[in-house]
Scaffold this active site. Structure first.
Site, PDB file in Angstrom:
ATOM      1  CD  GLU A  78      -4.117   0.104  -3.537  1.00 59.71           C
ATOM      2  OE1 GLU A  78      -3.207   0.208  -2.705  1.00 59.71           O
ATOM      3  OE2 GLU A  78      -5.282  -0.212  -3.227  1.00 59.71           O
ATOM      4  CB  CYS A  85      -0.951   0.003   1.200  1.00 58.91           C
ATOM      5  SG  CYS A  85      -0.141   0.230   2.792  1.00 58.91           S
TER       6      CYS A  85
END
Length: 500
Positions: free
Chosen positions: A383, A282
């Site tokens: 993402e 992340c």
């Protein structure tokens, strides 16, 4: 014979009773090596009940008792770090050195938990009025839970349960069903260190287990790390059930490179931050914003370095990058690359179709580098969570800053420059929770808190550090007056309490 991973409830292994199991694959071969038991509602309830029972004594235990056990756990974790790293590599696929790094970052939070007596010190004001003292203390919540992602199967649980337990809570962990073995081994080591039965429990499963934890009346707080859509769901659902929530979501982390930057250092940083752990972080840098005329040179230096990365099984010491977690995820990541040109990007490196000799069924994908990516492209907006780096161009610092701040995500960001004034301006003006100055992945050390802004965090508290301690405790203020023995009774006063 296929290995079976069961639950850990009440200080011992609890065999799955639901009859439902999930497959765990070796990402390097594509073979199913393990089955993990999926918990039913009743099994989740059993874990929460064990934690609730254990809290009756653990919540009243002394700080000396808690920290003594934590120090023993830390020693065991350190001694078994290679073993835990091997479990991570076998189920996640990341290379062994990266798995060892994950364990090391988890150990930082155990260190913090070992010193929890400092974090839990209260405050005292004496003589706020005649013979009146006011003190502030922090107390545990009760049973708390953590729901953790596949990309860091040891580190993220270690970001949660040691601190929660040090604060006097008991814990139910629901790790990712894709790589569950490391979490169970951590629970076994904590038990070996002397942790009382029921203080830490591990249940595996899918949405059934998650939803029960979010709704269970005895669960007081929920910690989560994962994608933004699920983080939003966790926050909404758990909050509606009256629980405290910290839900860390996804990211699209930008690295701003100014014209005065050391381009070799910037290229090194971009490659390591974008492609380390196959981009399944992340905090990975997934977008580089090149300012001014340096773009072509920077892209070329990134390409030169990226092409040299050795991709192979995580247990091969020569490998620098391993496979992705599943074939489905690999195919999704590849789709962003194959569709990039049609959306206006220049495909500098295309890693789709990559295989490793002798491991053709593994979840392989190579390095991809996309240049001049429009902000409207899916590869920029989403993402990706894989080894795909997007490069965008900007003419000025102001244009680059506006581009970064327009992103719905605000997890981490970085600037590469030799100009201290520009760096200072950036760290104040950028809308992100973690900022690196010539540091590509600004993950804070354990005694500072980790967390983003905007769609990267739902809830008021970041994870670990001071925020973590505050999240796992609640404040209480005590106002005290003791009569002086020489005073005679003054009778009843029905007026408003006076401070003077």
């Amino acid at each position: 014979m296929t290995k079976i991973v069961n639950h850990w409830i009440g200080g011992k292994t609890a065999e799955g009773a639901s009859g439902t199991y999930g497959p765990v694959t070796d990402p390097a071969t594509g073979e199913v090596t393990t089955k993990v038991a999926f918990a039913s509602v009743e099994e989740v309830d059993a874990a929460v009940a064990a934690a609730k029972e254990a809290y009756l004594s653990w919540g009243q235990s002394s700080l000396a008792t808690r920290t003594a056990i934590l120090f023993k756990f830390r020693a065991l974790l350190d001694a078994h770090r290679d073993e835990i790293a091997e479990l991570i590599t076998a189920e996640h696929g990341k290379v062994h050195s990266d798995a060892l790094g994950e364990v090391a970052r988890g150990l930082e939070i155990v260190d913090l938990a070992c010193g929890i007596n400092v974090q839990l010190k209260g405050e005292l004001s004496t003589q706020v009025a005649s013979r009146v003292d006011v003190s502030s203390i922090r107390q545990p919540l009760g049973v708390v839970t953590g729901i953790t992602p596949f990309n860091f199967p040891a580190m993220v649980p270690l970001w949660m349960f040691p601190l929660a337990i040090a604060c006097g809570n008991t814990f139910v962990l629901k790790p990712s069903e894709k790589d569950p073995s490391a979490s169970v081994r951590l629970a076994e080591l904590f038990s070996e260190a002397g942790l009382p039965d029921g203080v830490l429990n591990v249940v595996h499963g899918d949405k059934v287990a998650v939803d029960r934890l979010l709704a269970h009346p005895d669960v007081k707080a929920v910690s989560f790390v994962g994608s933004t859509p699920i983080a939003r769901y966790i926050h909404t659902t758990a909050s509606a059930n009256g629980k405290r929530v910290q839900a860390l979501g996804g990211a699209k982390n930008h690295m701003l490179v100014l014209p005065d930057a050391d381009l070799d250092a910037a290229a090194d940083a971009a490659v390591s931050a974008a492609y380390g752990s196959a981009g399944e972080r992340c905090m990975a840098i997934s977008a580089v914003v090149a300012v001014g005329a340096i773009g072509d040179t920077l892209v070329e230096r990134i390409r030169e370095r990226a092409e040299k990365i050795k991709i192979g099984p995580g247990n091969d010491p020569a490998s620098e990058m391993g496979p992705l977690i599943t074939a489905t995820h690999r195919d999704k990541v590849a789709s962003y690359v194959t569709g990039a040109a049609a959306e206006g990007a220049e495909v500098v490196l295309d890693g789709t179709g990559y295989t490793v000799d002798g491991h053709e069924n593994g979840h392989w994908i190579g390095i991809s580098l996309l240049d001049r990516v429009p902000t409207t492209a899916a590869a920029y907006q989403d993402e990706i969570f894989g080894p795909v780096l997007c490069v965008l161009r900007a003419d000025t610092y102001e244009e680059a800053l506006a581009l970064i701040n327009a992103s719905p995500y605000g997890n981490g960001t970085a600037i590469f420059t030799r100009d201290g004034g520009a760096a200072r301006r950036f760290q104040l003006e950028v809308e992100a929770g973690m900022v690196g100055v010539n540091v590509p992945i600004p993950v804070p050390v354990g005694y500072h808190s980790f967390g983003g802004w905007k769609d990267s965090l739902f809830g008021d508290h970041h994870i670990y550090g001071n925020d973590g301690t505050h999240f796992y405790t609640r404040g209480k203020v005590v106002t005290t007056r003791w009569p002086d023995p020489a005073d005679a009774p003054t009778g009843v006063d029905l007026g408003f309490p006076r401070n003077h």
